[in-house]
Design a protein around this motif. Structure first.
Motif, PDB file in Angstrom:
ATOM      1  N   ARG A 251       0.832  -1.206   0.000  1.00  0.00           N
ATOM      2  CA  ARG A 251       0.000   0.000   0.000  1.00  0.00           C
ATOM      3  C   ARG A 251       0.866   1.255   0.000  1.00  0.00           C
ATOM      4  O   ARG A 251       0.538   2.247  -0.658  1.00  0.00           O
ATOM      5  CB  ARG A 251      -0.917  -0.015   1.220  1.00  0.00           C
ATOM      6  N   PHE A 252       1.985   1.189   0.713  1.00  0.00           N
ATOM      7  CA  PHE A 252       2.913   2.330   0.734  1.00  0.00           C
ATOM      8  C   PHE A 252       3.491   2.571  -0.660  1.00  0.00           C
ATOM      9  O   PHE A 252       3.528   3.707  -1.143  1.00  0.00           O
ATOM     10  CB  PHE A 252       4.025   2.058   1.744  1.00  0.00           C
ATOM     11  N   ILE A 253       3.914   1.493  -1.332  1.00  0.00           N
ATOM     12  CA  ILE A 253       4.485   1.624  -2.676  1.00  0.00           C
ATOM     13  C   ILE A 253       3.429   2.147  -3.654  1.00  0.00           C
ATOM     14  O   ILE A 253       3.705   3.019  -4.489  1.00  0.00           O
ATOM     15  CB  ILE A 253       5.047   0.272  -3.146  1.00  0.00           C
ATOM     16  N   THR A 254       2.209   1.621  -3.553  1.00  0.00           N
ATOM     17  CA  THR A 254       1.123   2.079  -4.438  1.00  0.00           C
ATOM     18  C   THR A 254       0.856   3.567  -4.242  1.00  0.00           C
ATOM     19  O   THR A 254       0.674   4.322  -5.221  1.00  0.00           O
ATOM     20  CB  THR A 254      -0.153   1.279  -4.150  1.00  0.00           C
ATOM     21  N   THR A 255       0.843   4.008  -2.997  1.00  0.00           N
ATOM     22  CA  THR A 255       0.586   5.420  -2.716  1.00  0.00           C
ATOM     23  C   THR A 255       1.688   6.312  -3.267  1.00  0.00           C
ATOM     24  O   THR A 255       1.421   7.372  -3.841  1.00  0.00           O
ATOM     25  CB  THR A 255       0.449   5.630  -1.200  1.00  0.00           C
ATOM     26  N   ILE A 256       2.951   5.886  -3.114  1.00  0.00           N
ATOM     27  CA  ILE A 256       4.077   6.675  -3.623  1.00  0.00           C
ATOM     28  C   ILE A 256       4.008   6.776  -5.152  1.00  0.00           C
ATOM     29  O   ILE A 256       4.227   7.853  -5.733  1.00  0.00           O
ATOM     30  CB  ILE A 256       5.414   6.051  -3.175  1.00  0.00           C
ATOM     31  N   CYS A 257       3.696   5.655  -5.809  1.00  0.00           N
ATOM     32  CA  CYS A 257       3.570   5.693  -7.269  1.00  0.00           C
ATOM     33  C   CYS A 257       2.445   6.632  -7.701  1.00  0.00           C
ATOM     34  O   CYS A 257       2.584   7.377  -8.685  1.00  0.00           O
ATOM     35  CB  CYS A 257       3.319   4.281  -7.804  1.00  0.00           C
ATOM     36  N   ALA A 258       1.339   6.590  -6.972  1.00  0.00           N
ATOM     37  CA  ALA A 258       0.213   7.476  -7.299  1.00  0.00           C
ATOM     38  C   ALA A 258       0.595   8.941  -7.103  1.00  0.00           C
ATOM     39  O   ALA A 258       0.224   9.812  -7.904  1.00  0.00           O
ATOM     40  CB  ALA A 258      -0.997   7.119  -6.431  1.00  0.00           C
ATOM     41  N   ILE A 259       1.353   9.221  -6.042  1.00  0.00           N
ATOM     42  CA  ILE A 259       1.783  10.601  -5.784  1.00  0.00           C
ATOM     43  C   ILE A 259       2.686  11.110  -6.910  1.00  0.00           C
ATOM     44  O   ILE A 259       2.488  12.205  -7.460  1.00  0.00           O
ATOM     45  CB  ILE A 259       2.510  10.676  -4.425  1.00  0.00           C
ATOM     46  N   ILE A 260       3.701  10.300  -7.268  1.00  0.00           N
ATOM     47  CA  ILE A 260       4.655  10.730  -8.297  1.00  0.00           C
ATOM     48  C   ILE A 260       3.961  10.878  -9.652  1.00  0.00           C
ATOM     49  O   ILE A 260       4.079  11.904 -10.333  1.00  0.00           O
ATOM     50  CB  ILE A 260       5.819   9.725  -8.389  1.00  0.00           C
ATOM     51  N   GLY A 261       3.205   9.839 -10.033  1.00  0.00           N
ATOM     52  CA  GLY A 261       2.538   9.887 -11.327  1.00  0.00           C
ATOM     53  C   GLY A 261       1.502  10.991 -11.418  1.00  0.00           C
ATOM     54  O   GLY A 261       1.451  11.741 -12.399  1.00  0.00           O
ATOM     55  N   GLY A 262       0.687  11.127 -10.374  1.00  0.00           N
ATOM     56  CA  GLY A 262      -0.352  12.154 -10.387  1.00  0.00           C
ATOM     57  C   GLY A 262       0.220  13.553 -10.387  1.00  0.00           C
ATOM     58  O   GLY A 262      -0.260  14.440 -11.108  1.00  0.00           O
ATOM     59  N   THR A 263       1.269  13.766  -9.603  1.00  0.00           N
ATOM     60  CA  THR A 263       1.860  15.097  -9.533  1.00  0.00           C
ATOM     61  C   THR A 263       2.492  15.496 -10.862  1.00  0.00           C
ATOM     62  O   THR A 263       2.295  16.620 -11.353  1.00  0.00           O
ATOM     63  CB  THR A 263       2.913  15.158  -8.406  1.00  0.00           C
ATOM     64  N   PHE A 264       3.254  14.579 -11.467  1.00  0.00           N
ATOM     65  CA  PHE A 264       3.889  14.896 -12.752  1.00  0.00           C
ATOM     66  C   PHE A 264       2.850  15.103 -13.852  1.00  0.00           C
ATOM     67  O   PHE A 264       3.020  15.961 -14.728  1.00  0.00           O
ATOM     68  CB  PHE A 264       4.865  13.794 -13.145  1.00  0.00           C
ATOM     69  N   THR A 265       1.767  14.342 -13.815  1.00  0.00           N
ATOM     70  CA  THR A 265       0.718  14.498 -14.830  1.00  0.00           C
ATOM     71  C   THR A 265       0.054  15.864 -14.730  1.00  0.00           C
ATOM     72  O   THR A 265      -0.102  16.586 -15.732  1.00  0.00           O
ATOM     73  CB  THR A 265      -0.330  13.389 -14.677  1.00  0.00           C
ATOM     74  N   VAL A 266      -0.333  16.228 -13.507  1.00  0.00           N
ATOM     75  CA  VAL A 266      -0.982  17.528 -13.299  1.00  0.00           C
ATOM     76  C   VAL A 266      -0.019  18.663 -13.642  1.00  0.00           C
ATOM     77  O   VAL A 266      -0.399  19.662 -14.280  1.00  0.00           O
ATOM     78  CB  VAL A 266      -1.490  17.655 -11.860  1.00  0.00           C
ATOM     79  N   ALA A 267       1.257  18.507 -13.223  1.00  0.00           N
ATOM     80  CA  ALA A 267       2.238  19.549 -13.521  1.00  0.00           C
ATOM     81  C   ALA A 267       2.460  19.677 -15.022  1.00  0.00           C
ATOM     82  O   ALA A 267       2.607  20.792 -15.561  1.00  0.00           O
ATOM     83  CB  ALA A 267       3.557  19.228 -12.805  1.00  0.00           C
ATOM     84  N   GLY A 268       2.481  18.532 -15.748  1.00  0.00           N
ATOM     85  CA  GLY A 268       2.652  18.587 -17.199  1.00  0.00           C
ATOM     86  C   GLY A 268       1.493  19.289 -17.887  1.00  0.00           C
ATOM     87  O   GLY A 268       1.692  20.076 -18.818  1.00  0.00           O
ATOM     88  N   ILE A 269       0.282  19.013 -17.425  1.00  0.00           N
ATOM     89  CA  ILE A 269      -0.894  19.687 -18.006  1.00  0.00           C
ATOM     90  C   ILE A 269      -0.832  21.187 -17.745  1.00  0.00           C
ATOM     91  O   ILE A 269      -1.093  22.007 -18.638  1.00  0.00           O
ATOM     92  CB  ILE A 269      -2.184  19.074 -17.424  1.00  0.00           C
ATOM     93  N   LEU A 270      -0.476  21.541 -16.512  1.00  0.00           N
ATOM     94  CA  LEU A 270      -0.384  22.958 -16.158  1.00  0.00           C
ATOM     95  C   LEU A 270       0.682  23.665 -16.988  1.00  0.00           C
ATOM     96  O   LEU A 270       0.458  24.773 -17.519  1.00  0.00           O
ATOM     97  CB  LEU A 270      -0.080  23.090 -14.661  1.00  0.00           C
TER      98      LEU A 270
END
Length: 290
Positions: A251-270
């Motif tokens: 669950r910790f690994i899944t959360t970290i992957c979601a944080i990294i992927g989600g943050t980079f995706t939102v930042a790329g769109i912005l």
């Protein structure tokens, strides 16, 4: 034609000479990395820390206790001599013990004018009472003063766990020094079995309790006032269980992957939106100049 394994690459690379760095992109990238670092440290702290969850169920958790509950009592009576102080125990199984002395100690207070009673004893898991009184004294005093301070009243093992805030010593600190000296005190206790299970699976058994109290003047059949401090108890069928748990690694690994992927995706769109808007604004400005 030879087989080219590279065609399975879904992460196609763009040559550096086809990319364009911008100040806006640099600012967003730095903010993005700092945000990821903050969220990572927050999740890491939560992963390392131990979580305590609780649940309720109906059962007797400590079946190996032989139907007994250990009790620890510490009470001061500053205006009653130690030779007059005694502990009596009664319950619905027929137990009637006057002047219990096993595992108990009386400490004189105020140059012998008062007494602190400390005792460890056991009670049956049935409704009953134990009371501090002068009933076991060889001669009853004329005006026994039952004003008191309760330092401790606990049942079962002592639980000192940081994340568990229960009523294990609900009467600790109860001060009745300003009460009527001849009054009896009734403390009605509802005892709740409590289990604490640590990460290794080891269980400790204790008891929380709620309390209500009343104060009154009681007369004997001869018309004399014989005050006492009563602790009337009954057991709740509900058991509270606290269990130590740690967040699973997956669950910790899944959360970290979601944080990294989600943050980079939102930042790329912005960044893309800002860059597109900036290029459009430049074209508008160039059109005005011509």
């Amino acid at each position: 034609m030879p087989f080219d394994f590279r065609r399975f690459d879904i992460y196609r690379k763009v040559p550096k000479d086809l990319t364009q760095p911008t100040y806006t992109g640099a600012i967003i990238s730095v903010c993005c990395c700092l945000f990821i670092l903050f969220l990572f440290l927050s999740e890491l702290t939560g992963f390392i820390a131990t979580e305590v969850v609780n649940e309720l169920y109906v059962d007797d958790p400590d079946k190996d206790s032989g139907g007994k509950i250990d009790v620890s009592l510490n009470i001061s009576l500053p205006n009653l001599h130690c030779e007059l102080v005694g502990l009596d125990i009664q319950d619905e199984m027929g137990r009637h013990e006057v002047g219990h002395i096993d595992n108990s100690m009386k400490v004189p207070l105020n140059n012998g004018a008062g007494c602190r009673f400390e005792g460890q004893f056991s009670i049956n898991k049935v409704p009953g009472n134990f009371h501090v009184s002068t009933h076991s004294a060889t001669a009853q005093p004329q005006n026994p003063d039952m004003t008191h301070v309760i330092h401790k009243l606990s049942f079962g093992d002592t639980l000192q766990v940081q994340n568990v805030h229960g009523a294990f010593n609900a009467l600790g600190g109860a001060d009745r020094l300003t009460s009527n000296p001849l009054a009896s005190h009734d403390y009605i206790l509802k005892i709740v079995p409590t289990v604490y299970e640590d990460k290794s699976g080891k269980q400790r058994y204790s008891y929380q309790y709620t309390v209500a109290n009343k104060e009154y003047v009681a007369y004997s059949h001869t018309g004399r006032i014989i005050p006492a401090i009563w602790f009337r108890y009954d057991l709740s069928p509900i058991t509270v269980k606290y269990t130590e748990r740690r967040q699973p690694l997956y669950r910790f690994i899944t959360t970290i992957c979601a944080i990294i992927g989600g943050t980079f995706t939102v930042a790329g769109i912005l960044d893309s939106c800002i860059f597109t808007a900036s290029e459009a604004w430049k074209k508008i400005q160039l059109g005005k100049m011509h």
